[in-house]
Scaffold this active site. Structure first.
Site, PDB file in Angstrom:
ATOM      1  N   GLU A  94      37.782  61.848  31.046  1.00  0.00           N
ATOM      2  CA  GLU A  94      36.959  60.671  31.334  1.00  0.00           C
ATOM      3  C   GLU A  94      36.048  60.333  30.162  1.00  0.00           C
ATOM      4  O   GLU A  94      35.883  61.112  29.220  1.00  0.00           O
ATOM      5  CB  GLU A  94      36.164  60.906  32.620  1.00  0.00           C
ATOM      6  CG  GLU A  94      37.108  61.088  33.809  1.00  0.00           C
ATOM      7  CD  GLU A  94      36.407  61.188  35.145  1.00  0.00           C
ATOM      8  OE1 GLU A  94      35.186  61.464  35.186  1.00  0.00           O
ATOM      9  OE2 GLU A  94      37.100  61.001  36.162  1.00  0.00           O
ATOM     10  N   GLU A 138      48.487  62.248  33.828  1.00  0.00           N
ATOM     11  CA  GLU A 138      49.906  61.950  33.563  1.00  0.00           C
ATOM     12  C   GLU A 138      50.090  61.371  32.166  1.00  0.00           C
ATOM     13  O   GLU A 138      51.021  61.710  31.441  1.00  0.00           O
ATOM     14  CB  GLU A 138      50.437  60.931  34.576  1.00  0.00           C
ATOM     15  CG  GLU A 138      50.396  61.383  36.023  1.00  0.00           C
ATOM     16  CD  GLU A 138      49.089  61.036  36.726  1.00  0.00           C
ATOM     17  OE1 GLU A 138      48.019  61.127  36.103  1.00  0.00           O
ATOM     18  OE2 GLU A 138      49.157  60.678  37.904  1.00  0.00           O
ATOM     19  N   CYS A 183      50.005  54.535  35.135  1.00  0.00           N
ATOM     20  CA  CYS A 183      50.804  55.728  34.803  1.00  0.00           C
ATOM     21  C   CYS A 183      52.261  55.543  35.210  1.00  0.00           C
ATOM     22  O   CYS A 183      53.169  56.025  34.531  1.00  0.00           O
ATOM     23  CB  CYS A 183      50.216  56.976  35.454  1.00  0.00           C
ATOM     24  SG  CYS A 183      48.690  57.502  34.646  1.00  0.00           S
ATOM     25  N   ASN A 222      43.100  64.848  33.256  1.00  0.00           N
ATOM     26  CA  ASN A 222      42.373  63.603  33.020  1.00  0.00           C
ATOM     27  C   ASN A 222      41.160  63.864  32.132  1.00  0.00           C
ATOM     28  O   ASN A 222      40.509  64.911  32.221  1.00  0.00           O
ATOM     29  CB  ASN A 222      42.000  62.876  34.321  1.00  0.00           C
ATOM     30  CG  ASN A 222      41.388  63.736  35.394  1.00  0.00           C
ATOM     31  OD1 ASN A 222      41.511  64.952  35.373  1.00  0.00           O
ATOM     32  ND2 ASN A 222      40.718  63.117  36.337  1.00  0.00           N
ATOM     33  N   CYS A 234      44.300  59.211  32.328  1.00  0.00           N
ATOM     34  CA  CYS A 234      44.770  60.027  33.458  1.00  0.00           C
ATOM     35  C   CYS A 234      45.556  61.239  32.957  1.00  0.00           C
ATOM     36  O   CYS A 234      46.089  61.235  31.836  1.00  0.00           O
ATOM     37  CB  CYS A 234      45.705  59.211  34.344  1.00  0.00           C
ATOM     38  SG  CYS A 234      44.923  57.849  35.209  1.00  0.00           S
ATOM     39  N   CYS A 260      48.736  56.533  39.420  1.00  0.00           N
ATOM     40  CA  CYS A 260      48.217  55.165  39.477  1.00  0.00           C
ATOM     41  C   CYS A 260      49.253  54.204  38.878  1.00  0.00           C
ATOM     42  O   CYS A 260      50.221  54.627  38.239  1.00  0.00           O
ATOM     43  CB  CYS A 260      46.884  55.072  38.729  1.00  0.00           C
ATOM     44  SG  CYS A 260      47.058  55.068  36.937  1.00  0.00           S
TER      45      CYS A 260
HETATM   46  N1  THU Z   1      43.463  59.982  37.815  1.00  0.00           N
HETATM   47  C1  THU Z   1      44.485  60.675  37.230  1.00  0.00           C
HETATM   48  O1  THU Z   1      44.272  61.504  36.339  1.00  0.00           O
HETATM   49  N2  THU Z   1      45.746  60.422  37.668  1.00  0.00           N
HETATM   50  C2  THU Z   1      46.063  59.545  38.656  1.00  0.00           C
HETATM   51  O2  THU Z   1      47.227  59.315  38.932  1.00  0.00           O
HETATM   52  C3  THU Z   1      45.006  58.862  39.391  1.00  0.00           C
HETATM   53  C4  THU Z   1      43.647  58.976  38.826  1.00  0.00           C
HETATM   54  C5  THU Z   1      42.090  60.268  37.374  1.00  0.00           C
HETATM   55  C6  THU Z   1      41.401  59.166  36.637  1.00  0.00           C
HETATM   56  C7  THU Z   1      39.942  59.510  36.891  1.00  0.00           C
HETATM   57  O3  THU Z   1      39.527  60.460  35.922  1.00  0.00           O
HETATM   58  C8  THU Z   1      39.933  60.176  38.242  1.00  0.00           C
HETATM   59  O4  THU Z   1      41.286  60.542  38.495  1.00  0.00           O
HETATM   60  C9  THU Z   1      39.425  59.296  39.357  1.00  0.00           C
HETATM   61  O5  THU Z   1      40.061  58.083  39.367  1.00  0.00           O
END
Ligand code: THU
Length: 128
Positions: A44, A55, A89, A42, A53, A86
């Site tokens: 940000e 994925e 994704c 991920n 994310c 999520c």
């Molecule tokens: N996140 C992911 O990378 N994958 C997921 O399936 C759920 C959430 C990340 C997004 C964000 O950077 C952090 O997790 C918190 O939500």
């Protein structure tokens, strides 16, 4: 590649996560139909909605290298709960396995993981 090997690539990818806001690193390892694996983490952003994310990072790496059909993804977070993808994704992954199902391995802190079919996680995907 075994499920465990794929998950260990996901775990390693989580070490590259850029997460100054959530402090929640996630790693993914995506296996294409021909066996090629792309990893992702991920990434940000101060504009939180621009966060991508793990994925989707892996997915975009694969597609940008010419791969459009996926069979398995492992997702790792050093978390208390299973790190399932999520909603965005799930929909994103479904784009690249339209004529078959895909396996989604979801881990949490430690060695264990649970396995789902993408169709269980997101039935009735949007498509046209
Ligand atoms: N996140 C992911 O990378 N994958 C997921 O399936 C759920 C959430 C990340 C997004 C964000 O950077 C952090 O997790 C918190 O939500």
């Amino acid at each position: 590649m075994t499920d465990r090997e794929l998950m260990s690539l996901a775990k390693r990818a989580s070490l590259n996560a850029y997460v100054p806001y959530s402090r929640f690193p996630v790693g993914a390892a995506l296996e294409c139909d021909d066996g090629t694996v792309f990893t992702g983490c991920n990434v940000e952003n101060a504009a939180l909605g621009s966060t991508i994310c793990a994925e989707r990072t892996a997915c975009c790496k694969a597609v940008s290298e010419g791969h459009r059909s996926f069979r398995r993804i492992a997702i790792y977070a050093d978390s208390e709960n299973w790190c399932t993808p999520c909603g965005a994704c799930r929909q994103f992954l479904s784009e690249f396995c339209k004529d078959h199902d895909m396996e989604v391995l979801c881990a949490k802190a430690g060695e264990r993981y649970v396995s789902y079919k993408l169709s269980e996680l997101l039935p009735h995907t949007f498509n046209y």
